[in-house]
Motif scaffolding. Structure first.
Motif, PDB file in Angstrom:
ATOM      1  N   ALA A   1      17.068  49.743  58.115  1.00  0.00           N
ATOM      2  CA  ALA A   1      17.715  49.162  57.024  1.00  0.00           C
ATOM      3  C   ALA A   1      19.050  49.147  57.436  1.00  0.00           C
ATOM      4  N   ARG A   2      19.536  50.379  57.649  1.00  0.00           N
ATOM      5  CA  ARG A   2      21.055  50.522  58.017  1.00  0.00           C
ATOM      6  C   ARG A   2      21.469  49.438  59.079  1.00  0.00           C
ATOM      7  N   GLU A   3      20.779  49.450  60.216  1.00  0.00           N
ATOM      8  CA  GLU A   3      21.140  48.468  61.362  1.00  0.00           C
ATOM      9  C   GLU A   3      20.888  47.093  60.765  1.00  0.00           C
ATOM     10  N   LEU A   4      20.077  46.853  59.917  1.00  0.00           N
ATOM     11  CA  LEU A   4      20.279  45.286  59.475  1.00  0.00           C
ATOM     12  C   LEU A   4      21.299  45.183  58.173  1.00  0.00           C
ATOM     13  N   GLY A   5      21.767  46.254  57.809  1.00  0.00           N
ATOM     14  CA  GLY A   5      22.711  46.094  56.629  1.00  0.00           C
ATOM     15  C   GLY A   5      21.924  45.973  55.578  1.00  0.00           C
ATOM     16  N   MET A   6      21.140  46.260  55.203  1.00  0.00           N
ATOM     17  CA  MET A   6      20.216  45.881  54.226  1.00  0.00           C
ATOM     18  C   MET A   6      19.965  47.254  53.269  1.00  0.00           C
ATOM     19  N   ASP A   7      19.901  47.030  51.996  1.00  0.00           N
ATOM     20  CA  ASP A   7      19.608  48.086  50.974  1.00  0.00           C
ATOM     21  C   ASP A   7      18.442  48.697  51.563  1.00  0.00           C
ATOM     22  N   PRO A   8      18.112  50.104  51.670  1.00  0.00           N
ATOM     23  CA  PRO A   8      17.044  50.791  52.056  1.00  0.00           C
ATOM     24  C   PRO A   8      15.672  50.425  51.122  1.00  0.00           C
ATOM     25  N   TYR A   9      16.023  50.533  49.890  1.00  0.00           N
ATOM     26  CA  TYR A   9      14.972  50.496  48.811  1.00  0.00           C
ATOM     27  C   TYR A   9      14.463  48.985  48.974  1.00  0.00           C
ATOM     28  N   GLU A  10      15.244  47.912  49.251  1.00  0.00           N
ATOM     29  CA  GLU A  10      14.848  46.556  49.466  1.00  0.00           C
ATOM     30  C   GLU A  10      14.114  46.341  50.510  1.00  0.00           C
ATOM     31  N   PHE A  11      14.221  47.105  51.639  1.00  0.00           N
ATOM     32  CA  PHE A  11      13.825  46.795  52.810  1.00  0.00           C
ATOM     33  C   PHE A  11      12.440  47.604  52.659  1.00  0.00           C
ATOM     34  N   ARG A  12      12.305  48.874  52.091  1.00  0.00           N
ATOM     35  CA  ARG A  12      11.054  49.303  51.735  1.00  0.00           C
ATOM     36  C   ARG A  12      10.170  48.674  51.193  1.00  0.00           C
ATOM     37  N   LEU A  13      10.737  47.993  49.972  1.00  0.00           N
ATOM     38  CA  LEU A  13       9.889  47.332  48.890  1.00  0.00           C
ATOM     39  C   LEU A  13       9.052  46.172  49.528  1.00  0.00           C
ATOM     40  N   LYS A  14      10.057  45.448  50.294  1.00  0.00           N
ATOM     41  CA  LYS A  14       9.733  44.254  50.976  1.00  0.00           C
ATOM     42  C   LYS A  14       8.343  44.457  51.826  1.00  0.00           C
ATOM     43  N   ASN A  15       8.589  45.410  52.676  1.00  0.00           N
ATOM     44  CA  ASN A  15       7.326  45.866  53.621  1.00  0.00           C
ATOM     45  C   ASN A  15       6.447  46.630  52.839  1.00  0.00           C
ATOM     46  N   ALA A  16       6.567  47.021  51.719  1.00  0.00           N
ATOM     47  CA  ALA A  16       5.715  48.037  51.024  1.00  0.00           C
ATOM     48  C   ALA A  16       4.171  47.417  51.008  1.00  0.00           C
ATOM     49  N   ASN A  17       2.987  48.580  51.252  1.00  0.00           N
ATOM     50  CA  ASN A  17       1.768  48.007  51.175  1.00  0.00           C
ATOM     51  C   ASN A  17       1.436  47.501  49.856  1.00  0.00           C
ATOM     52  N   ARG A  18       0.596  46.444  49.914  1.00  0.00           N
ATOM     53  CA  ARG A  18      -0.022  45.683  48.523  1.00  0.00           C
ATOM     54  C   ARG A  18      -1.287  45.522  48.809  1.00  0.00           C
ATOM     55  N   VAL A  19      -1.790  45.327  47.454  1.00  0.00           N
ATOM     56  CA  VAL A  19      -3.210  45.059  47.416  1.00  0.00           C
ATOM     57  C   VAL A  19      -3.873  44.093  48.443  1.00  0.00           C
ATOM     58  N   ASN A  20      -4.881  44.291  49.320  1.00  0.00           N
ATOM     59  CA  ASN A  20      -5.429  43.617  50.473  1.00  0.00           C
ATOM     60  C   ASN A  20      -4.568  43.465  51.557  1.00  0.00           C
ATOM     61  N   ASP A  21      -3.267  44.028  51.591  1.00  0.00           N
ATOM     62  CA  ASP A  21      -2.717  44.381  52.953  1.00  0.00           C
ATOM     63  C   ASP A  21      -3.835  45.079  53.713  1.00  0.00           C
ATOM     64  N   THR A  22      -3.546  45.132  55.043  1.00  0.00           N
ATOM     65  CA  THR A  22      -4.630  45.982  55.884  1.00  0.00           C
ATOM     66  C   THR A  22      -3.927  47.155  56.655  1.00  0.00           C
ATOM     67  N   SER A  23      -4.516  48.325  56.773  1.00  0.00           N
ATOM     68  CA  SER A  23      -4.156  49.436  57.311  1.00  0.00           C
ATOM     69  C   SER A  23      -4.242  49.121  58.949  1.00  0.00           C
ATOM     70  N   PRO A  24      -3.564  49.913  59.902  1.00  0.00           N
ATOM     71  CA  PRO A  24      -3.770  49.784  61.148  1.00  0.00           C
ATOM     72  C   PRO A  24      -5.033  49.779  61.617  1.00  0.00           C
ATOM     73  N   ASN A  25      -6.106  50.615  61.053  1.00  0.00           N
ATOM     74  CA  ASN A  25      -7.511  50.106  61.371  1.00  0.00           C
ATOM     75  C   ASN A  25      -8.078  49.008  60.336  1.00  0.00           C
ATOM     76  N   ARG A  26      -7.469  48.196  59.998  1.00  0.00           N
ATOM     77  CA  ARG A  26      -7.866  47.056  59.351  1.00  0.00           C
ATOM     78  C   ARG A  26      -8.781  47.157  58.201  1.00  0.00           C
ATOM     79  N   ILE A  27      -8.496  48.262  57.178  1.00  0.00           N
ATOM     80  CA  ILE A  27      -9.153  48.538  56.027  1.00  0.00           C
ATOM     81  C   ILE A  27      -8.153  48.039  54.725  1.00  0.00           C
ATOM     82  N   PRO A  28      -8.521  47.252  54.104  1.00  0.00           N
ATOM     83  CA  PRO A  28      -7.646  46.505  53.270  1.00  0.00           C
ATOM     84  C   PRO A  28      -7.529  47.703  51.996  1.00  0.00           C
TER      85      PRO A  28
END
Lengths: 457, 262, 173
Positions: free
Chosen positions: A378-405
């Protein structure tokens, strides 16, 4: 509802505050013997000779147990799950870590047992020791583990590494505006339960064994004891009770098997309680983790891909580490959704205490690495860390590394609560975000393919 | 449970000296905070022990500007003394340990125990001890040179001039059970001269002569602090590395001197 | 040697350098003082000796000949709990329970000595007592409640500091 939301007293509260609760060390039996262990003073040594005759001749000594007394010497904590055994119950030809038990003495008193341990004649030829996982792969590294060498090599039967491959990692890195890498290393940690490892084993008149155990993992321990002793499970009765703190450290079967063997051999009840020093120096602890993360990131704050290398320090034997690294691999994106992954995880052996569970096995150190790395990106992007985290945060039906929704990911709400609790301002968009399945701006093309079909695990 | 060692319980200092110095030498039991667990765990062999609890060696008295503290005085009582001894005693262990542990036991304990050797060195304290050759007096360094804690020796008391001012600062974790990694004690005597001693700067407590000389020459606290490292002999142990010890010594010297108002 | 333990006079046979912890546990079968470290570091073996909290693992038997020793068993029974014991139950201050025996003894000494509900004072009084489960918050609340003389109800646990428990069902109480 009578229970949910009610302020119920603990069922064991009165016992705990009046001294009535019985822990394993409080078990008293007529004729009970006390045990003490001879442990390796060296991190790595060849055992050149072992003579217990002087100890056996001492008044008050009832049994001295060595590797020769163990029906099945080498077993593994995960052998019930198909992982080959690698750990001798008592050291035979080599001591692979300082504190490894070599012999157990059962005697009238613990003082006699300790004195008898000191009277055992044992010869060592010290060997170079391996402590740094990064050196384990070198050609001239000391070889630690008899079954596997210096790293576990039987994932899926023949792989020497736990792998995760998801999406198209090279395309993700080709598309990246920014690549951020970091190396994170966490230290080992002792669980420090106030009750040290302790066991009372009782030979019953019908030939069975009753084992008063402090384990957190009753059926693991039953399996480990019965395997080493080559007894059917019907011959062993494990009695659990109140554990005086475990925090993962009592998932290992640390004291039950040897105490049971001593009870068998002496035909007397035997108690073995570790000293605090033994608990600190020789009981399984949280292992150190070496983690290298390289993220491919877009200018507008998406994590497009992650390459990760993990080297887990298992200590001298595998115990649960193969499971720990697998769990670690499933969680290596943490609370964030990353569609393209390349993960390699090694279980490496060193001449340290075998490591084991502690509060979030395989995950706690990983979370530190992931969150520190997220902050850096987030710092290297110059982006607010909360915004960065929330944007990439897990959401319903996103899948885990081993493809579990994910059915019910809480990352969004946790981050919003965290911002609120720390007085960090969030934009209206971020405040309004929910865990609901991605759509519109939150579903860019690169995340579409990873969306699961629901239904969960 | 453990050894069947006999324990004698002298009722005076003279009886205690006789009991400790006669052959074969006895083990001294004062507060027991180190000896009892070692004995329980089979780490020391005790043939015969002498308990000081009834020997009336726990007095603390002040006369003619000098403080005399009996070797069996508990740390809890020592916490009421002025700096640097009081705060140093308060810094050792929790309430239950302080109620039991004694100043003599602390002085006789090897590093990283023995915190009180620092303040007592800064105060120029005079120790009195007995051995088969008789009764002796000397400073902390003399006591160490005589062999320090050893079989057949009984520390009797410690005396020092009440200073004009004193200060004590310590480096350690917050918890009461944590050992002190480093401490600095500073004392201003009646003549205005400042003496400084540290624990954890060298394998045992040491005076910081160079820093004292800077102050005596009219130098600043910062200059004195910077000079302190020349008397250090930093070492690695589980509490701190040698490099860390070198780095923080001037910081703690500075704090001790500021607290002293040097 | 003679000891009065929980108001019962005992003649004990253990050698004089035996720790009071081993005398209580191994000779007298009083198992509430726990051998957590046997080095004075954890607090789990704490008992009252003539009213003062002491580490029984650091105390040689010969140094307490003739003393009155009280363990947590002597403070109250399930039918007749002491105020501190009630407070520990009501405030959920015992989790695995292994530290509770020593913790309750030390807290009792603190309250008996007129200790207040001041958090810093309680922290200081219990500084030598380790608890690995609770994070200490509940223990501090319990000792403060006992020091204040709060009304206590062992049939329910106390509400938390902000007076709400949020449950998995979202219900509050």
């Amino acid at each position: 509802m009578k229970v949910v939301g009610a302020r119920l007293p603990r069922y064991d509260g009165v016992g705990h505050v009046t001294g009535r609760t019985t822990y394993v060390d409080d078990v008293r039996l007529p004729g009970m013997l006390h045990a003490a262990a001879l442990r390796s003073p060296h991190h790595h040594a060849r055992i050149t000779h072992l003579d217990t005759s002087a100890a056996e001749a001492m008044a008050g000594v009832h049994a001295v147990i060595t590797h020769a007394d163990v029906p099945l010497l080498v077993y593994g904590h995960l052998s019930g799950g198909g992982i080959p055994g690698d750990e001798p119950l008592l050291a035979k030809d080599h001591a692979r870590y300082r504190g490894q038990p070599i012999a157990l003495v059962a005697a009238d008193t613990v003082d006699i047992a300790r004195a008898a341990c000191a009277a055992i004649d044992v010869g060592y030829e010290e060997l170079p020791a391996l402590f740094d996982v990064r050196l384990a792969f070198d050609d001239d590294a000391p070889v630690v583990n008899d079954a596997f060498g210096n790293w576990y090599d039987q994932y899926e039967g023949n792989l020497d590494v736990r792998q995760i491959r998801k999406g198209d990692i090279e395309a993700a890195f080709d598309a990246a505006d920014l690549i951020v890498s970091g190396v994170y290393r966490t230290q080992s940690q002792e669980q420090v339960p106030l009750e040290t490892q302790v066991c009372v084993a009782v030979p019953e008149p019908d030939g069975r064994l009753t084992i008063h155990t402090c384990t957190q993992a009753m059926y693991f321990s039953l399996g480990v004891v019965c395997s080493h002793l080559q007894l059917p499970m019907s011959q062993v009765k494990m009695v659990g009770g109140t554990v005086g703190g475990g925090f993962g450290g009592k998932v290992d079967t640390a004291s039950d098997t040897l105490t049971a063997l001593a009870a068998q051999k002496t035909e007397r009840p035997v108690k073995w309680r570790w000293t605090r020093e033994e608990e600190m120096l020789a009981s399984g602890n949280r292992g150190p983790w070496h983690m290298e993360i390289i993220d491919a990131v877009s200018r507008d704050g998406w994590i497009l891909g992650r390459k990760m290398l993990t080297i887990h320090d298992a200590g001298a034997y595998g115990r649960f580490s193969v499971y720990g690294v697998t769990k670690h691999s499933f969680h290596h994106t943490g609370a964030y959704t990353i569609p393209n992954l390349h993960f390699d995880g090694y279980v490496v052996f060193t001449n340290r205490i075998p490591t084991t569970a502690m509060r979030g096995y395989g995950i706690t150190g990983l979370s530190t690495a992931i969150e520190v790395h997220a902050e850096r990106v987030a710092r290297e992007l110059g982006m607010d860390p909360y915004e960065f985290r929330l944007k990439n945060a897990n959401r319903v039906n996103d899948t885990s590394p081993n493809r579990i929704p994910y059915e019910d990911p809480s990352t969004v709400e946790v981050l919003q609560s965290l911002a609120s609790a720390t007085g960090s301002e969030l934009s209206d968009d971020l405040r309004a975000m929910t865990r609901d399945q991605r759509s519109a701006d939150m579903l860019p093309d690169h995340l579409a393919a990873q969306i699961g079909s629901g239904g969960g695990h | 449970m453990t050894s069947t060692a006999a324990v004698s319980m002298p009722s005076s200092e003279a009886e205690a000296v006789a009991a400790v110095t006669e052959q074969p030498f006895a083990t001294v039991l004062a507060g027991g905070t180190l000896l009892v667990p070692q004995h329980t765990l089979g780490q020391v062999a005790v043939e015969r022990a002498v308990w000081l609890g009834r020997a009336e060696m726990d007095g603390i008295s002040r006369s003619n500007g000098r403080m005399t503290v009996g070797a069996a005085a508990p740390l809890a009582a020592c916490t009421r003394l002025d700096a640097p001894v009081g705060p140093c005693a308060a810094n050792i262990g929790d309430n239950e340990v302080k109620a039991q542990a004694t100043i003599g036991g602390n002085i006789c304990s090897p590093a990283p125990y023995g915190d009180l050797r620092g303040p007592l060195l800064a105060l120029g304290a005079v120790l009195r001890w007995a051995d088969p050759d008789g009764t002796h007096t000397g400073g902390i360094a003399d006591f160490a040179a005589s062999g320090g804690a050893r079989p057949g020796m009984l520390l009797l008391d410690v005396a020092f001039a009440v200073p004009e001012a004193g200060s004590f600062v310590a480096l350690r974790r917050h918890h009461t059970q944590s050992l002190t990694a480093m401490s600095v004690s500073a004392v201003r005597g009646a003549d205005g001269a400042v003496t400084i001693a540290a624990t954890g700067a060298a394998p045992d407590a040491c005076r910081l002569h160079a820093a004292e000389a800077v102050l005596a020459g009219g130098g600043s606290i910062a200059d004195a602090a910077a000079a302190s490292v020349s008397d250090a002999d930093p070492y690695d142990d589980a509490l701190a590395s040698a490099a860390y010890r070198s780095r923080v010594l001037p910081v703690y010297v500075g704090r001790a001197l500021e607290q002293l108002g040097a | 040697m003679e000891l009065t333990v929980n108001s019962v006079s005992c003649t004990v046979q253990s050698p004089p350098l035996t720790s009071l912890l081993n005398v209580l546990r191994e000779e007298l079968d009083i198992t509430s003082p726990k051998a957590g470290c046997e080095s004075g570091g954890c607090g789990a073996c704490t008992v009252l000796v003539d009213g003062q909290p002491r580490r029984s693992c650091l105390t040689a038997l010969c140094t307490v000949d003739g003393a009155a020793v009280v363990t947590v068993e002597g403070l109250g029974t399930p039918e007749d709990l002491s105020r501190v014991q009630q407070a520990f139950i009501h405030h959920y201050a015992a989790q695995c329970g292994f530290c509770s025996d020593g913790m309750v003894v030390a807290a009792t000494a603190y309250v008996n000595a007129g200790g207040s509900d001041d958090t810093d004072a309680i922290r200081e009084a219990l500084a030598g007592h380790f608890c690995r489960c609770t994070g200490y918050v509940k223990i501090l609340e319990a000792v403060a409640a006992a020091a204040r003389g709060d009304e206590l109800d062992i049939d329910s646990t106390a509400s938390s500091a902000n007076n709400t428990y949020v449950t998995i069902a979202g219900a509050e109480s």
